[in-house]
Design a protein around this motif. Structure first.
Motif, short mmCIF file in Angstrom:
data_model
loop_
_atom_site.label_atom_id
_atom_site.label_comp_id
_atom_site.label_asym_id
_atom_site.label_seq_id
_atom_site.Cartn_x
_atom_site.Cartn_y
_atom_site.Cartn_z
N VAL A 1 -29.51 88.76 -44.74
CA VAL A 1 -30.43 87.66 -45.02
C VAL A 1 -29.93 86.39 -44.35
O VAL A 1 -28.74 86.10 -44.35
CB VAL A 1 -30.58 87.44 -46.55
CG1 VAL A 1 -29.25 87.18 -47.21
CG2 VAL A 1 -31.55 86.30 -46.84
N THR A 2 -30.86 85.70 -43.74
CA THR A 2 -30.59 84.40 -43.11
C THR A 2 -31.46 83.37 -43.79
O THR A 2 -32.68 83.54 -43.89
CB THR A 2 -30.89 84.44 -41.61
OG1 THR A 2 -30.12 85.48 -40.99
CG2 THR A 2 -30.55 83.11 -40.96
N THR A 3 -30.84 82.29 -44.28
CA THR A 3 -31.59 81.29 -45.03
C THR A 3 -31.14 79.90 -44.61
O THR A 3 -29.99 79.69 -44.21
CB THR A 3 -31.38 81.46 -46.55
OG1 THR A 3 -32.08 80.43 -47.24
CG2 THR A 3 -29.91 81.43 -46.91
N THR B 1 -35.07 84.88 -43.74
CA THR B 1 -35.43 86.11 -43.03
C THR B 1 -34.57 87.23 -43.57
O THR B 1 -33.34 87.09 -43.65
CB THR B 1 -35.24 85.98 -41.52
OG1 THR B 1 -36.06 84.91 -41.04
CG2 THR B 1 -35.62 87.27 -40.81
N VAL B 2 -35.20 88.32 -43.95
CA VAL B 2 -34.49 89.45 -44.57
C VAL B 2 -34.67 90.68 -43.71
O VAL B 2 -35.78 90.98 -43.26
CB VAL B 2 -35.03 89.71 -46.00
CG1 VAL B 2 -34.35 90.94 -46.60
CG2 VAL B 2 -34.79 88.50 -46.89
N ASN C 1 -24.65 86.58 -53.69
CA ASN C 1 -24.38 86.14 -52.32
C ASN C 1 -23.32 87.04 -51.70
O ASN C 1 -22.27 87.29 -52.29
CB ASN C 1 -23.90 84.69 -52.31
CG ASN C 1 -24.99 83.75 -52.80
OD1 ASN C 1 -26.17 83.99 -52.57
ND2 ASN C 1 -24.59 82.67 -53.46
N GLY C 2 -23.60 87.53 -50.50
CA GLY C 2 -22.69 88.45 -49.85
C GLY C 2 -21.69 87.75 -48.97
O GLY C 2 -21.35 86.58 -49.15
N THR C 3 -21.23 88.48 -47.96
CA THR C 3 -20.24 87.96 -47.03
C THR C 3 -20.93 87.17 -45.93
O THR C 3 -21.90 87.65 -45.33
CB THR C 3 -19.44 89.11 -46.41
OG1 THR C 3 -18.86 89.88 -47.47
CG2 THR C 3 -18.34 88.58 -45.50
N ASP D 1 -25.66 80.84 -41.05
CA ASP D 1 -26.41 80.91 -42.30
C ASP D 1 -26.88 82.32 -42.62
O ASP D 1 -27.92 82.52 -43.26
CB ASP D 1 -27.62 79.97 -42.26
CG ASP D 1 -27.22 78.52 -42.06
OD1 ASP D 1 -26.16 78.14 -42.58
OD2 ASP D 1 -27.97 77.78 -41.39
N THR D 2 -26.13 83.33 -42.20
CA THR D 2 -26.47 84.74 -42.42
C THR D 2 -25.45 85.35 -43.38
O THR D 2 -24.25 85.11 -43.28
CB THR D 2 -26.48 85.52 -41.09
OG1 THR D 2 -27.46 84.94 -40.23
CG2 THR D 2 -26.84 86.98 -41.32
N TYR D 3 -25.98 86.16 -44.31
CA TYR D 3 -25.15 86.82 -45.31
C TYR D 3 -25.40 88.33 -45.24
O TYR D 3 -26.54 88.78 -45.09
CB TYR D 3 -25.46 86.32 -46.72
CG TYR D 3 -25.20 84.85 -46.92
CD1 TYR D 3 -23.97 84.39 -47.38
CD2 TYR D 3 -26.20 83.92 -46.65
CE1 TYR D 3 -23.74 83.04 -47.57
CE2 TYR D 3 -25.97 82.56 -46.83
CZ TYR D 3 -24.74 82.13 -47.29
OH TYR D 3 -24.52 80.80 -47.46
N LEU D 4 -24.32 89.09 -45.33
CA LEU D 4 -24.41 90.55 -45.38
C LEU D 4 -24.23 90.98 -46.83
O LEU D 4 -23.22 90.66 -47.47
CB LEU D 4 -23.34 91.19 -44.50
CG LEU D 4 -23.40 90.85 -43.01
CD1 LEU D 4 -22.27 91.55 -42.26
CD2 LEU D 4 -24.75 91.26 -42.42
N LEU D 5 -25.22 91.72 -47.35
CA LEU D 5 -25.21 92.16 -48.74
C LEU D 5 -25.02 93.67 -48.78
O LEU D 5 -25.74 94.41 -48.10
CB LEU D 5 -26.51 91.77 -49.43
CG LEU D 5 -26.96 90.32 -49.27
CD1 LEU D 5 -28.26 90.08 -50.02
CD2 LEU D 5 -25.89 89.36 -49.75
#
Length: 831
Positions: free
Chosen positions: A286-288, A340-341, A511-513, A518-522
């Protein structure tokens, strides 16, 4: 032909009975009616083909044609001839139904509605099994093999059912299979003339054959074990977490929502299954534009029943159109962001994760709907696997003062009516009354309940939870105070509802890594559940009662801070979006890197920092090894006890011998020598001593693999041993002859042999025989004495024989009073 026809109809009936487990999948019984029609057509065609003496391949073709006609009549495509004759377009229609059934399997979970594709594949499957059962049972006369296709039917509910499959349908299916076996057995027996037992006695016409009776007993025992043993094994139970085992480790199906409909997906089991996976699987990227986002959510459970929270079927509008703007929330700061997911192939469910309050969605088709009440995006015909989409959303942050100003909802408010329903549990109500005593507003009541789930009150996090004896899992959890996110979220929602405040359970990702930009890996480690509480004019406000140290990517807020953190509660002048994601705000001995944390950590007895629990498998391994050693030592211990008893019996006669004086002074020597066994002067005792010594000699011969012939006299056995086993050893030959002479005199003479040291003779013979044996024989004679094992085998065989004989006598007595036999005897006397 009549017998084959009867067997064919029994095979059809057994197939329908074997399909009984499918009743646990469907909501209604339409499938049974249509499957019965298909099976009846197949059985009728099979009977007709056998009536005209068609070969087996002709029977198979006829049954396939009959099944096709039945399916055409049940599921017409509109292009048939004379309403039931299929055309190529009909076959194309069947192909569409098969594709639709695959789609429905992904869209619905148990119990499924009566959709045409699912009914079609059910009728097709049961009809195909009926053909295979008929071929195996009637055509090939192998009814036992017919259980394999029947088992295929039973494997369907086992594979898709979230809970354990009910036992009753299995018993019904097993009864049909046994009926088929009994019918085939009776048909085979009737082909012969008179029936006889093993003793040559005629079997009465009303008696079953002994072989059939034994088969029925074995079948009954087998079915009983198959039904009782699974019921005795701890399985999935309902309760606070709705189909999550509170006494186990929380394992679920491992794939959130696979094969489940939006209204029946088991989010609890899916979440627990992923948390217990040993491998880490990336699920969402996810990018937020939001600097510190809250949890990404995909599901809500808001229907509280006695067995726990349930997910209600959502309803909504298409997401490819404009969504309703979130209402203005008094006292809350609202900002708009865009996200964006990208969903990986590891996440497959009829929901897609979004942040709270989306206002528009791009990249999803009209198959996806948005329920504004639940705040979830779902689909009835699609799944999230591989989806990529963007959306705008409104993030609302709250302050404690704004929440304190919120008024309580009127009791007749629809949300209050629906979201405060709960089972009446006295222990929970008493606890809530104590917690909220003196609180003047809803927020203070919720904070009192929220702060209760803290380490100070004894709560800890663990994926391995404990059971209880209260009969209420919510009470067991509040008593044991050990659990994971599902239990904390459900328990807090339950307690908040008991305070008269609307609450529900939300599911999603923490919230992931951070991957930069601004992108997180879940991953599956970020799956989480939390509580949402409704405040008037503010809407649903999240509260995460799970200990923050145990949740990877946990996020705390100003209105719901970390109750276990040593820092004081943030003041109301803090930034509305303040989050403990700031390293400076979260520093402390109770905070640790989530990526390097063992999520199954517990607390020490003093309630200090989390400590790693020592693995328990070494203790179980040591216990298993110790139990194995004890089991292997049992024969040797039994042999030692038997030898000591035999040696101890004559030792009690030493005093008598010492007083009487044996020949050549043997009695005195025996009395003075410790452990020396000497035959006593009393005749009865002397005979018993001689028999004990001879039995010990025979057991010694068995242990060392020396031939024992029970038809020989003691003298003949002793002479044979002197020539073969102890040859060239004068002392051993004399010792074995002494033992033989003592046993011979004890058996046949009026006066037994007295005053002879038999123990010394036994020791001499045993030593020579052991010295002349190989190493393996000596080892087995010590560790696993063959004499003991032989005695145990004979004892088991004797007990079995007595049991069988007793059962036969009981059965014979019962047959005398068999009503059918009495009627037959009365008719014979009248004739």
């Amino acid at each position: 032909m009549i017998a084959s026809r009867n067997l064919g109809f029994v095979a059809a009936a057994a197939t329908l009975l074997a399909a009984a487990p499918l009743s646990s999948i469907f909501q209604r019984w339409t499938w049974l009616i249509e499957a019965a029609i298909a099976v009846a057509v197949v059985a009728g065609v099979a009977a007709l083909t056998r009536l005209v003496r068609a070969p087996l391949w002709g029977q198979v073709l006829g049954m396939l044609a009959g099944l096709l006609l039945a399916l055409t009549w049940l599921f017409p495509g509109g292009t048939e001839l004379v309403a039931f004759l299929p055309t190529p377009a009909t076959l194309a229609h069947f192909g569409e139904l098969l594709q639709g059934s695959l789609q429905d399997m992904r869209s619905y979970g148990v119990e499924v509605p009566d959709t045409t594709p699912l009914l079609f594949i059910t009728a097709l499957g049961v009809g195909s099994v009926a053909i295979m059962v008929d071929v195996l049972a009637v055509g090939l006369r192998r009814p036992a093999l017919a259980g394999l296709p029947m088992l295929a039917i039973y494997s369907v509910p086992v594979a898709v059912y979230v809970d354990s499959v009910p036992a009753l349908p299995f018993v019904v299916g097993a009864s049909g299979y046994l009926w088929l076996l009994v019918t085939d057995n009776v048909d085979r027996v009737r082909r012969f003339g008179r029936r006889f037992t093993g003793e040559g006695r005629d079997v009465d016409v009303w008696e079953s054959s002994p072989l059939a009776a034994a088969g029925r007993r074995l079948a009954v025992v087998g079915v009983a074990l198959a039904v009782v043993l699974p019921l005795a094994v701890p399985g999935m139970t309902g309760g606070l977490l709705d189909q999550v085992n509170s006494t186990g480790n929380g394992t679920g199906n491992g794939r959130p929502g696979q094969g489940g409909s939006p209204g029946r997906i088991d989010l609890f089991a899916a979440l627990s299954g992923q948390l217990n996976q040993s491998e880490v699987a990336e699920m969402v990227k996810v990018t937020t534009t939001e600097p510190s986002p809250f949890y990404l959510r995909f599901g809500v459970a808001d229907e509280l029943r006695p067995d726990g929270f349930r997910v209600r079927p959502p309803n909504g509008r298409r997401v490819d159109r404009d969504l309703p703007a979130p209402p203005a929330r008094q006292g809350a700061e609202q900002r708009r962001y865009r996200a964006t997911v990208e969903v990986t192939r590891n996440l497959e469910m009829p929901f897609v994760p979004v942040y709270a309050d989306p206002v528009n969605v791009d990249g999803l088709s009209g198959n996806w709907l948005y329920d504004s009440n639940l705040g979830v995006v779902f689909s009835r015909g699609d799944n999230s696997r591989g989806k990529r989409y963007s959306f705008e959303y409104v993030r609302s942050t709250f302050t404690p003062s704004a929440l304190r100003r919120a008024r309580s909802l009127p009791a007749e408010h629809p949300i209050a009516v629906q979201q405060t329903r709960r089972p009446a549990v006295q222990q929970v109500d008493l606890l809530v009354s104590r917690l909220v005593e003196g609180k003047q507003n809803d927020y203070d009541k919720v904070r009192a309940i929220y702060d209760y789930f803290s380490r100070e009150n004894g709560f800890s996090y663990s994926l391995s939870t404990k059971g209880g004896t209260s009969g209420e899992e919510i009470v067991d959890f509040l008593t044991n105070k050990v659990g994971y996110c599902q239990q904390y979220a459900a328990a807090m929602a339950w307690l908040v509802r008991s305070a008269g405040i609307p609450a529900r359970v939300a599911f999603g990702f923490t919230n992931g890594t951070s991957a930069g930009d601004d992108t997180y890996l879940l991953t599956n480690r970020n799956l989480h559940a939390w509580t949402e509480v409704y405040f008037d004019q503010l809407g649903w406000v999240p509260f995460d009662a799970t200990p923050a140290y145990a949740v990877q990517g946990a996020n705390r807020s100003a209105w719901a801070p970390d109750s276990d953190a040593p820092d004081p509660e943030p003041s109301e002048t803090s930034a509305p979006g303040a989050s403990p994601e700031d390293p400076a705000a979260t520093a402390g001995p109770d905070r640790e890197d989530a990526a390097d944390r063992d999520t199954d950590a517990g607390f020490d007895a003093a309630g200090g920092a989390p400590t790693r629990r020592a693995p328990s498998w070494p203790w179980w391994t040591a216990g298993a090894v110790l139990a194995l050693i004890v089991l292997l030592c049992l024969p040797a211990l039994r042999r030692m006890a038997l030898r000591r008893r035999r040696h101890g019996r004559p030792a009690r006669a030493v005093a008598a011998v010492a007083g009487a004086g044996g020949p050549n002074g043997a009695g005195g020597a025996g009395a003075d020598a410790p452990g020396m066994v000497v035959l006593g002067a009393d005749h009865d005792r002397a005979r018993a001593d001689a028999h004990a010594a001879w039995d010990e000699l025979l057991d010694t011969l068995v242990d060392y693999r020396v031939r024992v012939d029970h038809t020989e006299t003691p003298r003949a056995t002793a002479e044979r041993l002197a020539r073969e086993a102890v040859a060239d050893d004068t002392a051993s030959a004399a010792a074995v002859r002494l033992l033989g002479r003592a046993e011979e005199r004890a058996r046949y003479a009026r006066d037994p042999l007295t005053g002879e040291p038999l123990h010394r003779a036994l020791t001499t013979v045993r030593g020579v025989i052991a010295a002349r044996s190989d190493r393996r024989t000596r080892f087995l004679a010590t560790v696993l004495p063959p004499s003991v094992l032989l005695r145990w085998r004979l004892a088991v065989a004797d007990s079995s024989s007595r049991l069988v004989a007793s059962g036969g006598r009981t059965r014979s007595r019962l047959l005398r009073w068999n009503p059918r036999r009495l009627l037959a005897d009365r008719a014979a006397r009248r004739a």
